[in-house]
Design a protein around this motif. Structure first.
Motif, PDB file in Angstrom:
ATOM      1  N   GLY A  61      -1.108  -4.446 -20.042  1.00  0.00           N
ATOM      2  CA  GLY A  61      -1.807  -5.253 -19.046  1.00  0.00           C
ATOM      3  C   GLY A  61      -3.195  -4.713 -18.762  1.00  0.00           C
ATOM      4  N   SER A  77      -4.647  -3.688 -11.475  1.00  0.00           N
ATOM      5  CA  SER A  77      -3.959  -2.389 -11.414  1.00  0.00           C
ATOM      6  C   SER A  77      -4.315  -1.528 -12.625  1.00  0.00           C
ATOM      7  CB  SER A  77      -2.440  -2.590 -11.361  1.00  0.00           C
ATOM      8  OG  SER A  77      -2.076  -3.355 -10.239  1.00  0.00           O
ATOM      9  N   ALA A  78      -4.266  -2.123 -13.830  1.00  0.00           N
ATOM     10  CA  ALA A  78      -4.517  -1.343 -15.055  1.00  0.00           C
ATOM     11  C   ALA A  78      -5.930  -0.764 -15.069  1.00  0.00           C
ATOM     12  CB  ALA A  78      -4.302  -2.226 -16.287  1.00  0.00           C
ATOM     13  N   ALA A 121      -6.821   1.864  -5.367  1.00  0.00           N
ATOM     14  CA  ALA A 121      -7.784   1.770  -4.271  1.00  0.00           C
ATOM     15  C   ALA A 121      -8.007   0.302  -3.973  1.00  0.00           C
ATOM     16  CB  ALA A 121      -9.110   2.426  -4.656  1.00  0.00           C
ATOM     17  N   ASP A 173     -10.074  -3.163  -3.629  1.00  0.00           N
ATOM     18  CA  ASP A 173     -11.283  -3.709  -4.237  1.00  0.00           C
ATOM     19  C   ASP A 173     -12.020  -4.640  -3.275  1.00  0.00           C
ATOM     20  OD1 ASP A 173      -9.564  -5.835  -4.486  1.00  0.00           O
ATOM     21  OD2 ASP A 173      -9.453  -5.753  -6.679  1.00  0.00           O
ATOM     22  N   ILE A 225       9.731  -8.101 -23.200  1.00  0.00           N
ATOM     23  CA  ILE A 225       9.389  -7.652 -24.556  1.00  0.00           C
ATOM     24  C   ILE A 225      10.672  -7.159 -25.221  1.00  0.00           C
ATOM     25  CG2 ILE A 225       8.055  -5.988 -25.929  1.00  0.00           C
ATOM     26  CD1 ILE A 225       5.995  -5.948 -23.666  1.00  0.00           C
ATOM     27  N   TRP A 237       0.823  -1.225   0.000  1.00  0.00           N
ATOM     28  CA  TRP A 237       0.000   0.000   0.000  1.00  0.00           C
ATOM     29  C   TRP A 237       0.845   1.257   0.000  1.00  0.00           C
ATOM     30  CZ3 TRP A 237      -4.564  -0.308  -1.831  1.00  0.00           C
ATOM     31  CH2 TRP A 237      -5.246  -1.513  -1.739  1.00  0.00           C
ATOM     32  N   TRP A 290      -1.614 -16.256 -13.136  1.00  0.00           N
ATOM     33  CA  TRP A 290      -0.437 -16.342 -12.261  1.00  0.00           C
ATOM     34  C   TRP A 290      -0.760 -17.099 -10.974  1.00  0.00           C
ATOM     35  CZ3 TRP A 290      -1.516 -13.928  -7.724  1.00  0.00           C
ATOM     36  CH2 TRP A 290      -2.353 -12.818  -7.727  1.00  0.00           C
ATOM     37  N   ALA A 309       1.647  -2.495 -16.295  1.00  0.00           N
ATOM     38  CA  ALA A 309       0.695  -2.894 -15.231  1.00  0.00           C
ATOM     39  C   ALA A 309       0.664  -4.415 -15.246  1.00  0.00           C
ATOM     40  CB  ALA A 309      -0.674  -2.292 -15.515  1.00  0.00           C
ATOM     41  N   TYR A 321      -0.133   4.537  -7.745  1.00  0.00           N
ATOM     42  CA  TYR A 321      -0.513   5.055  -9.070  1.00  0.00           C
ATOM     43  C   TYR A 321      -1.892   5.724  -8.986  1.00  0.00           C
ATOM     44  CZ  TYR A 321      -3.017   0.595  -9.021  1.00  0.00           C
ATOM     45  OH  TYR A 321      -3.833  -0.453  -8.664  1.00  0.00           O
ATOM     46  N   GLY A 358       1.846  -6.748 -13.028  1.00  0.00           N
ATOM     47  CA  GLY A 358       1.724  -7.588 -11.846  1.00  0.00           C
ATOM     48  C   GLY A 358       3.028  -7.890 -11.133  1.00  0.00           C
TER      49      GLY A 358
END
Ligand code: N01
Length: 516
Positions: free
Chosen positions: A182, A186-187, A57, A59, A149, A48, A462, A345, A53, A347
């Motif tokens: 992603g 998060s995204a 928040a 979820d 990548i 936290w 994952w 984003a 970003y 992970g």
């Protein structure tokens, strides 16, 4: 003159997030002050603190996302923003006089079990120490994973991970073309969080997520007043929210019927929010709901509708100095998407935490090596054979998709506190989970998980390791986890007596006779 011996502590706690702070509070409540709490960052707060970003928040409803022993009546919203949760954790640490005991900027470099002396020999970035017990409270979301990548390292603009966002990143993206890679939890928070500030977002999706509406809203001031005046009211609300979420596990993860109901709800929501059939088709998942984490958002689909947001579903093939390159599925041709900033984003490394490389067991092998060989597993997500007096909080198969991890943390911390008390009251030098107990525990977990949506839902996630085993999630409710953690069970541990001379030899013998 020989160097003075390294200082010794009874319990070394690694990581000052929700888990480490809970452990320290628990020890203090038991009157045990012989502990240290180290933290590699320059401030406490864990995930936290790191995930700062825009739009970050919780979820899980805030009424549930707090310690049971430290209710917070003044959350501003049903789903609190990151800064409030970070502030809450710091305030609890301050209230319990833990904050001034957090040793920041102190990274664990190596912890090796010394079988003869029956203690951990620890090297940190600030020096050496020894510890009777090691509590690893570094969590599952400590180490971000960057995508492999081609060319990403040659990109000339900034490349940032969501878990490494700083106020400087806010400035970097202002008015710029931003590539977000992603479409996980998060995204879908980040994109609505930046869309008003940037010129363009290209959002690269590999797998479409299932999205349900969040139903977020400010907490009315009358309710805050009522919670403050009548704490029992907030406790009752918490119990209701928890029960509703618990009900989703057997029905959702193990019953296709409720899954179909949830899919119908999510499909209807997507139809309403994304009237454009092309965009809607791109955003439609092709696997069963719940197989990956179900995402909740009130503004993600709204953000996708914006003209300045492009949902790119063609696969990324490379990155150049100034663009992300994709290959059109239909034609095979390459397309360059110019970008000023790339946000990953993408992970974390929940199954392969780098700290496992640094924890060296009785036979000299890093925990990561054992896990590579045998698969990631621990007894009750807490203890590992060959690693005496090592206790993990948020270890293997303790994750949740449906409820608050703080419930898991508190239950596990209670179990570890009992183990530590057991050591003190019996005078044992160490306890070590046996192979047989560890594999019986994990075989049963895997048996239950094998018929869950996480394995049967037709996705890759994952949660699963290379062998397709779910080594991340707890298969049941948080109530059943609490039951499993309610009592420390010394009979399934091997006890190492304080006299090392005979027991070291028998320990080695016992390990070499172990079943796997
Ligand atoms: O990470 P993720 P996250 N090329 O791993 C994609 C917690 N959390 O940071 O699905 C292209 O879920 C990947 O694609 P795919 C929560 O526990 C909690 O979003 O693998 N794409 C996926 O879309 C959560 O589960 C809150 O095909 C690539 C995304 O990146 C956990 O954090 C809020 C790629 C990664 O999604 C992680 O969430 C936020 C590549 N090479 C997060 N590699 C709360 O509110 C990866 N992807 C409590």
């Amino acid at each position: 003159m020989s160097a003075p011996p390294a200082p010794h502590v009874r319990t070394l706690i690694v990581g000052a997030g929700f888990a480490g702070v809970a452990m320290a509070i628990r020890l203090r409540a038991a009157g045990d002050e012989d502990w240290r709490l180290i933290e590699r960052a320059s401030a406490m707060g864990g995930t936290w603190r790191d995930n700062a970003y825009p739009g970050a928040a919780c979820d899980v409803q805030s009424v549930l996302y707090s310690y049971s022993f430290a209710p917070q009546p003044r959350w501003s919203r049903r789903y609190a923003p990151q800064q409030e949760i970070d502030g809450y954790l710091v305030s609890v640490a301050r209230r319990y006089a833990i904050l001034n005991r957090v040793e920041t900027d102190t990274e664990l470099r190596r912890a090796a079990w010394d079988d003869a002396a029956a203690l951990w020999r620890v090297t940190t970035s600030r020096g050496e120490l020894t510890a009777t017990t090691l509590v690893v409270a570094t969590g599952a979301l400590a180490d971000p994973t960057m995508p492999a990548i081609q060319g990403l390292d040659r990109f000339e603009g900034a490349v940032v991970h969501t878990a490494r966002w700083t106020p400087e990143t806010d400035r970097l993206v202002q008015g710029r073309r931003v590539a977000v890679i992603g479409t996980g939890a998060s995204a879908i928070q980040l994109v609505p969080g930046i869309v008003d500030e940037v010129a363009q977002v290209d959002l690269y999706q590999r797998t479409a997520p299932w999205v349900l509406p969040r139903g977020d809203a400010p907490v009315p001031t009358a309710l805050v007043a009522a919670y403050t005046r009548f704490p029992a009211l907030q406790r009752a609300h918490r119990a209701v929210v928890r029960s509703v979420r618990e009900g989703t596990v057997p029905l959702f993860a193990y019953s296709s019927r409720l899954g179909r109901v949830a899919e119908a709800r999510a499909n209807a929501y997507r139809r309403t929010e994304l009237p454009d059939p092309v965009l809607r088709a791109k955003a439609t998942p092709d696997y069963r709901i719940g197989c990956k984490r179900v995402l909740i958002s009130d503004d993600y689909y709204q953000a996708l509708r914006r003209r300045s947001v492009d949902l790119v579903t063609d696969p990324i093939v490379s990155v150049t100095a100034g663009a992300v390159v994709t290959r059109e599925v239909a034609t095979g041709s390459l397309v360059e998407h110019p970008a000023d900033v790339i946000v990953c984003a993408t992970g974390f490394l929940p199954m392969r935490p780098p700290i496992a490389e640094r924890i060296v067991g009785a036979d000299g092998a890093p925990l990561a090596q054992r896990w590579d060989r045998d698969g990631v597993a621990a007894y009750k997500g807490t203890a590992v054979p060959g690693y005496p007096n090592l206790f993990m909080v948020v270890g293997p198969n303790t994750g949740l998709g449906h409820s608050s991890m703080i419930l898991i943390i508190e239950a596990q911390v209670g179990y570890v506190a009992q183990a530590l008390r057991h050591l003190q009251t019996t005078g044992a030098a160490a306890v070590e989970a046996t192979e047989s107990a560890t594999w019986a525990w994990n075989d049963e977990l895997q048996r239950r998980l094998s018929r869950s949506i996480w394995l049967t839902g037709g996705c890759s996630s994952w949660y699963l390791d290379a062998h397709g085993r779910n080594v991340t999630l707890w298969p049941g409710t948080t109530w059943s986890f609490e039951r499993a953690m309610a009592r420390f069970d010394p009979h399934v541990y091997r006890t190492i007596a304080p006299s090392r001379a005979s027991s070291s030899a028998s320990a080695t013998q016992a390990r070499s006779n172990s079943p796997r």
